[in-house]
Design an enzyme around this catalytic site. Structure first.
Site, PDB file in Angstrom:
ATOM      1  N   LYS A   1       8.805   5.266  -0.466  1.00 15.10           N
ATOM      2  CA  LYS A   1       9.067   6.472   0.653  1.00 15.10           C
ATOM      3  C   LYS A   1       8.945   5.742   1.867  1.00 15.10           C
ATOM      4  CE  LYS A   1       5.608   4.278   2.764  1.00 15.10           C
ATOM      5  NZ  LYS A   1       5.358   4.031   4.459  1.00 15.10           N
TER       6      LYS A   1
ATOM      7  N   ALA B   1      -1.799   1.203  10.496  1.00 10.63           N
ATOM      8  CA  ALA B   1      -3.240   0.594  10.572  1.00 10.63           C
ATOM      9  C   ALA B   1      -3.437   1.587  11.795  1.00 10.63           C
ATOM     10  CB  ALA B   1      -2.039  -0.380  11.232  1.00 10.63           C
TER      11      ALA B   1
ATOM     12  N   THR C   1       3.572   9.284   5.721  1.00 11.00           N
ATOM     13  CA  THR C   1       4.906   9.228   6.426  1.00 11.00           C
ATOM     14  C   THR C   1       5.834  10.104   7.004  1.00 11.00           C
ATOM     15  OG1 THR C   1       5.043   6.681   5.005  1.00 11.00           O
ATOM     16  CG2 THR C   1       6.794   7.302   5.981  1.00 11.00           C
TER      17      THR C   1
ATOM     18  N   VAL D   1       8.839  -2.916  12.984  1.00 11.57           N
ATOM     19  CA  VAL D   1       9.856  -3.287  11.988  1.00 11.57           C
ATOM     20  C   VAL D   1       9.499  -2.021  11.134  1.00 11.57           C
ATOM     21  CG1 VAL D   1      10.765  -4.428   9.977  1.00 11.57           C
ATOM     22  CG2 VAL D   1       9.903  -5.499  12.221  1.00 11.57           C
TER      23      VAL D   1
ATOM     24  N   GLU E   1      10.392  -0.702   7.513  1.00  7.97           N
ATOM     25  CA  GLU E   1      11.608  -1.010   6.415  1.00  7.97           C
ATOM     26  C   GLU E   1      12.058  -0.028   5.913  1.00  7.97           C
ATOM     27  OE1 GLU E   1      10.367  -3.779   4.952  1.00  7.97           O
ATOM     28  OE2 GLU E   1       8.690  -4.518   4.868  1.00  7.97           O
TER      29      GLU E   1
ATOM     30  N   SER F   1      -1.643   4.736   4.800  1.00 11.25           N
ATOM     31  CA  SER F   1      -3.086   4.101   5.338  1.00 11.25           C
ATOM     32  C   SER F   1      -2.150   3.512   6.905  1.00 11.25           C
ATOM     33  CB  SER F   1      -3.062   2.542   4.835  1.00 11.25           C
ATOM     34  OG  SER F   1      -1.841   1.921   3.886  1.00 11.25           O
TER      35      SER F   1
END
Length: 332
Positions: free
Chosen positions: A190, A139, A247, A278, A280, A137
């Site tokens: 992931k 954005a 990803t 950021v 993660e 997902s």
């Protein structure tokens, strides 16, 4: 029936989710920003820095006033990066309604404590039902109405169903899952493999390498998750394999982009100094390395990512060390 939804965190993902939820005329959506400087884009109705060209519906209340954002909220939706989650929630805890259900959109693990986002929220805000929404997902695509499918997970089945129904549109489909732990771990793990995929791209290792990386990376994710009590099947679903693919291949992926720059020889310090977004996986890599070492869980790809990030190991040497490890049978 009217539903009041308070989104805490106005980054790209929080903003994109606001655009989805605002499509339902029964929803009253508030989008809270922790940064006072974001008040300037309230007048423009556009998150120009992160989602340029995406108009925020007039029905969405944009605010830096936490009391206004959470007033009479039926569901709290948290979209604050893991590294800032505890401090941000701690600062606003006094204004957060007690026992109001909480949905986490956050994908990461807290350094030193190894807490998942929902665990941090419960520690800071007190007991309540929690759920997590995760899966492939970006954005940038969700905000522009491209078809997206995610999974809502909770130990509270009624809350998972409520989230599913709340988010459902013609362009946004949600499945349910009771393995909150597995879905939340998938979203964190992931990102580490995403950095590895970016390193592969930066080194120009090709399609064969990338495919093997995704396959063995997914095996690592499942091995780690099962050791902590997750259902292995979760990792073959949307939160695991689905999000991992996105990803590792998408041009929008922050973690993949960090890895690509590492693969081209840049240092982590230089990369972090040049961006305000950021990734993660940079923080999660440390947590996963420390936990896997503590528990004796083999995580060769994640371990090499950690060493490139934090021990200044060259990306090329990391790849070589992965390739010449002891030969073994294929088993996750």
């Amino acid at each position: 029936m009217t539903m009041r939804l308070a989104i805490l965190g106005s980054g790209a993902w929080g903003t994109a989710v606001a655009t989805v939820l605002a499509q339902n005329p029964q929803h009253r959506v508030s989008l809270w920003s922790a940064r006072s400087e974001n008040a300037t884009w309230h007048q423009r109705r556009e998150n120009a820095r992160l989602l340029p060209g995406v108009a925020i519906a007039e029905s969405v209340v944009l605010t830096t006033d936490i009391a206004q954002a959470v007033d009479a909220a039926d569901l709290l939706i948290v979209a604050v990066p893991t590294a800032y989650l505890r401090s941000t929630l701690g600062r606003i805890a006094g204004a957060i309604p007690k026992e109001t259900p909480l949905l986490s959109l956050v994908k990461g693990l807290e350094n030193t404590t190894f807490r998942r986002p929902t665990e941090i929220a419960l520690e800071v805000l007190g007991p309540r039902s929690v759920a997590v929404l995760s899966g492939p997902s970006h954005a940038e695509e969700v905000a522009r109405g491209l078809p997206t499918t995610l999974v809502a997970a909770s130990d509270d089945w009624a809350l998972a169903r409520r989230v599913q129904q709340c988010f459902a549109t013609e362009r946004f489909r949600v499945y349910t899952n009771v393995d909150l732990l597995g879905v939340e771990l998938s979203g964190a793990l992931k990102n580490v493999i995403g950095i590895a995929a970016g390193i592969s791209d930066g080194l120009g290792l090709g399609d064969n390498s990338k495919s093997a990386l995704l396959t063995r990376g997914l095996a690592e994710m499942a091995r780690f998750g099962v050791a902590l009590g997750s259902d292995a099947q979760t990792f073959w679903g949307l939160a695991g394999m689905g999000d991992l693919i996105t990803t590792c291949i998408s041009r929008h992926g922050r973690n993949r982009a960090v890895g690509e720059r590492l693969g081209k020889g840049e240092t982590l310090a230089a990369i972090q100094a040049s961006t305000s977004t950021v990734a993660e996986g940079v923080f999660t890599a440390r947590s996963v390395f420390e936990k896997s070492q503590q528990m004796g869980i083999p995580m060769p790809i994640s371990t090499e990512v950690y060493r490139v990030l934090y021990e200044q190991k060259s990306a090329g040497n990391a790849v070589n060390d992965l390739m010449v490890r002891e030969l073994r049978s294929e088993h996750w």
